[in-house]
Design a protein around this motif. Sequence first.
Motif, PDB file in Angstrom:
ATOM      1  N   TYR A  25      35.047  44.443  44.704  1.00  0.00           N
ATOM      2  CA  TYR A  25      35.204  44.752  43.341  1.00  0.00           C
ATOM      3  C   TYR A  25      36.323  45.810  43.110  1.00  0.00           C
ATOM      4  O   TYR A  25      37.375  45.477  42.319  1.00  0.00           O
TER       5      TYR A  25
ATOM      6  N   THR B  52      39.775  45.013  44.486  1.00  0.00           N
ATOM      7  CA  THR B  52      40.640  43.884  43.785  1.00  0.00           C
ATOM      8  C   THR B  52      40.962  44.595  42.261  1.00  0.00           C
ATOM      9  O   THR B  52      42.209  44.257  41.798  1.00  0.00           O
ATOM     10  N   ASP B  53      40.277  45.575  41.504  1.00  0.00           N
ATOM     11  CA  ASP B  53      40.461  46.187  40.404  1.00  0.00           C
ATOM     12  C   ASP B  53      41.923  46.792  40.618  1.00  0.00           C
ATOM     13  O   ASP B  53      42.685  46.929  39.772  1.00  0.00           O
TER      14      ASP B  53
ATOM     15  N   SER C  13      37.397  35.097  34.178  1.00  0.00           N
ATOM     16  CA  SER C  13      37.820  36.436  34.947  1.00  0.00           C
ATOM     17  C   SER C  13      39.104  37.078  34.398  1.00  0.00           C
ATOM     18  O   SER C  13      40.097  36.283  34.760  1.00  0.00           O
TER      19      SER C  13
ATOM     20  N   THR D 128      40.610  39.525  35.737  1.00  0.00           N
ATOM     21  CA  THR D 128      41.641  39.641  36.994  1.00  0.00           C
ATOM     22  C   THR D 128      42.366  38.673  37.489  1.00  0.00           C
ATOM     23  O   THR D 128      43.329  38.596  37.954  1.00  0.00           O
ATOM     24  N   THR D 129      41.666  37.461  37.557  1.00  0.00           N
ATOM     25  CA  THR D 129      42.242  36.310  37.962  1.00  0.00           C
ATOM     26  C   THR D 129      43.109  35.652  36.971  1.00  0.00           C
ATOM     27  O   THR D 129      44.182  35.646  37.470  1.00  0.00           O
TER      28      THR D 129
ATOM     29  N   ARG E  68      38.189  38.399  44.283  1.00  0.00           N
ATOM     30  CA  ARG E  68      37.457  38.335  42.976  1.00  0.00           C
ATOM     31  C   ARG E  68      35.898  37.564  43.320  1.00  0.00           C
ATOM     32  O   ARG E  68      35.047  37.867  42.904  1.00  0.00           O
TER      33      ARG E  68
ATOM     34  N   HIS F 213      31.840  38.224  39.596  1.00  0.00           N
ATOM     35  CA  HIS F 213      31.853  37.132  38.409  1.00  0.00           C
ATOM     36  C   HIS F 213      31.012  35.863  38.719  1.00  0.00           C
ATOM     37  O   HIS F 213      30.911  35.572  40.336  1.00  0.00           O
TER      38      HIS F 213
END
Length: 242
Positions: free
Chosen positions: A72, A75-76, A149, A151-152, A194, A200
């Motif tokens: 997590y 990816t952030d 999401s 980030t997506t 993600r 998520h």
Amino acid sequence: MFENVEANKYTIPMKKWKFTIISAILLLVFVVYTVLVKNVDVKAIGPEGSSVGFASLNGWVKDSVGVNFDLYKFTDYFSLIAVPVGAIFAVMGVVQLVKRQKIMKVDANILALGIFYVLTFVAYLAFEVIAINSRPVLIDGVLETSYPSSTTVLSLIIFVTAIDQIVIYIKDKLLRDTLIVFDVTFSLILVVGRIMSGVHWISDIIGGVLLSAVLISIYFTVKNLLGGDKNKVNHKVSEENL
């Protein structure tokens, strides 16, 4: 490395109205999907008794992938790479505007990109206010909103639209193909990462993909309405923007 090219040499040869229809259809699909997520198979399977739609599917995926906070965080941080990518094109637009003195003389694809970024930010704010789902886990003890999401969405919209700019501006085939592979790889890493991080619901990821498709389609619609399907790339990037 950079040179003047005809934008329509590389873009999909579709009529402007077709782009508009595609955008409208994708928007409708996203809206319908969002309504279904909010109302179908809703069960309190989240932390603190929070409810989520598509509970059977979401619960099964959650149990299958578990939770990985290291992934997590990765990816952030990894998603922050999208910020300078977007900033590069924003700077290009400002430089063109200053040199050409008129906003409509800025390349159609760059103008469309600016509008696209604004719409993306508006969509982000909207879903901060309109809470559809909460996360399947607490983040630092807090139950955060989770749909779609972000980030997506960020990874897909920045890197996918960047491909269009790469194709338009970069002549060297090896460099162009390398950057496109780089873009696609980054997008896949972020989306898959993600999902596997477990922070998520899978319905949030799907919603992010659908919203990204809507926004990207709107980008191409606006670009073509501004004349991007003709020849609006009328300058040497190497001289004006670098």
